[in-house]
Design an enzyme around this catalytic site. Sequence first.
Site, PDB file in Angstrom:
ATOM      1  N   HIS A  33      -8.095  -0.992   6.006  1.00 32.87           N
ATOM      2  CA  HIS A  33      -8.388  -2.310   6.580  1.00 32.87           C
ATOM      3  C   HIS A  33      -8.956  -3.206   5.473  1.00 32.87           C
ATOM      4  O   HIS A  33      -9.804  -2.755   4.691  1.00 32.87           O
ATOM      5  CB  HIS A  33      -9.400  -2.157   7.722  1.00 32.87           C
ATOM      6  CG  HIS A  33      -9.674  -3.446   8.415  1.00 32.87           C
ATOM      7  ND1 HIS A  33      -8.825  -3.986   9.369  1.00 32.87           N
ATOM      8  CD2 HIS A  33     -10.688  -4.332   8.278  1.00 32.87           C
ATOM      9  CE1 HIS A  33      -9.311  -5.127   9.790  1.00 32.87           C
ATOM     10  NE2 HIS A  33     -10.444  -5.370   9.153  1.00 32.87           N
ATOM     11  N   ILE A  69      -1.939   3.271  17.841  1.00 31.82           N
ATOM     12  CA  ILE A  69      -1.498   4.663  18.006  1.00 31.82           C
ATOM     13  C   ILE A  69      -1.882   5.078  19.424  1.00 31.82           C
ATOM     14  O   ILE A  69      -3.061   4.981  19.805  1.00 31.82           O
ATOM     15  CB  ILE A  69      -2.190   5.597  16.975  1.00 31.82           C
ATOM     16  CG1 ILE A  69      -1.871   5.144  15.546  1.00 31.82           C
ATOM     17  CG2 ILE A  69      -1.752   7.044  17.183  1.00 31.82           C
ATOM     18  CD1 ILE A  69      -0.411   5.263  15.137  1.00 31.82           C
ATOM     19  N   ASN A 103       0.835  -1.214   0.000  1.00 36.25           N
ATOM     20  CA  ASN A 103       0.000   0.000   0.000  1.00 36.25           C
ATOM     21  C   ASN A 103       0.864   1.256   0.000  1.00 36.25           C
ATOM     22  O   ASN A 103       0.525   2.250  -0.639  1.00 36.25           O
ATOM     23  CB  ASN A 103      -0.952   0.008   1.195  1.00 36.25           C
ATOM     24  CG  ASN A 103      -2.189  -0.814   0.922  1.00 36.25           C
ATOM     25  OD1 ASN A 103      -3.039  -0.427   0.127  1.00 36.25           O
ATOM     26  ND2 ASN A 103      -2.283  -1.981   1.555  1.00 36.25           N
TER      27      ASN A 103
HETATM   28  C1  GRF Z   1      -3.245  -4.502   4.042  1.00 35.96           C
HETATM   29  O1  GRF Z   1      -4.113  -5.563   3.744  1.00 35.96           O
HETATM   30  C2  GRF Z   1      -3.937  -3.468   4.887  1.00 35.96           C
HETATM   31  O2  GRF Z   1      -5.307  -3.373   4.628  1.00 35.96           O
HETATM   32  C3  GRF Z   1      -3.728  -3.986   6.273  1.00 35.96           C
HETATM   33  O3  GRF Z   1      -2.444  -4.542   6.266  1.00 35.96           O
HETATM   34  C4  GRF Z   1      -2.105  -4.948   4.944  1.00 35.96           C
HETATM   35  C5  GRF Z   1      -0.821  -4.276   4.612  1.00 35.96           C
HETATM   36  O4  GRF Z   1      -0.255  -4.740   3.434  1.00 35.96           O
HETATM   37  N1  GRF Z   1      -3.934  -2.952   7.249  1.00 35.96           N
HETATM   38  P1  GRF Z   1       0.980  -3.983   2.805  1.00 35.96           P
HETATM   39  O5  GRF Z   1       2.091  -3.936   3.865  1.00 35.96           O
HETATM   40  O6  GRF Z   1       0.539  -2.612   2.413  1.00 35.96           O
HETATM   41  O7  GRF Z   1       1.385  -4.825   1.632  1.00 35.96           O
END
Ligand code: GRF
Length: 226
Positions: A102, A86, A16
């Site tokens: 999420h 946090i 992400n």
């Molecule tokens: C994602 O599925 C996000 O929704 C969750 O943790 C995961 C993180 O994946 N909070 P990445 O580290 O961004 O690949």
Amino acid sequence: MTPVPVAVLVSGGGTNLQALLDALRDSAVARVSRVVASGADAGALERARRAGVPTTVLARPDDPDEVVTAAGGARLVVLAGYLKRIPPAAVARLRWRVINIHPALLPAFGGSGMYGRRVHQAVLASGVALTGATVHYVDEEYDRGPIIAQWPVPVRPDDTPETLAARVLAVEHRLLPQVVMELVRLGVPEKPVRLSAKGSAFLTGDKLAVDLDNAADGRTGGRADC
Ligand code: GRF
């Protein structure tokens, strides 16, 4: 116009984060100004370094001063796979400026201990036909703050936690940058905003699109197809 600084907090591999780095690289609106990791082993740190973005590894993620300082004056703080809580005092100081992504349709399948594969396992065990991705404000409880935007993903009968996670993640990579850009365009409002799907959240065929409206003033967000 100087792009608005956005800090990204990570604990894992950072796909992400990568989506944000890619989407904001040439943006005049916002830029990833700092990547903050809960530990030195976060693979996301390497992505930040490759992109030339400064990094910080928290010594004490439960220390509110350290968390706020690490954000380095960012206007918006994005939790992208950040697994630590946090601290409430940091939430209070950064109220409505910290958002999280999420991999399910909150308020279902969220809360303490609901992360990674466990989320998708729980979705499959429940028998629901629909899951998705949620971007929400961070408050004092895990996965509980007001929802900003959601995007649905159908659950297929032959899904495994892995196949479902992959389809949800692809949506996350579309949804998160779009929400960040829209919040920044709106000036990172001091009150929670809701961005809603423009028309139907589904397209026919295999197209993946995330197409949001700002429910507050009717402005239309950008659109991403692939
Ligand atoms: C994602 O599925 C996000 O929704 C969750 O943790 C995961 C993180 O994946 N909070 P990445 O580290 O961004 O690949």
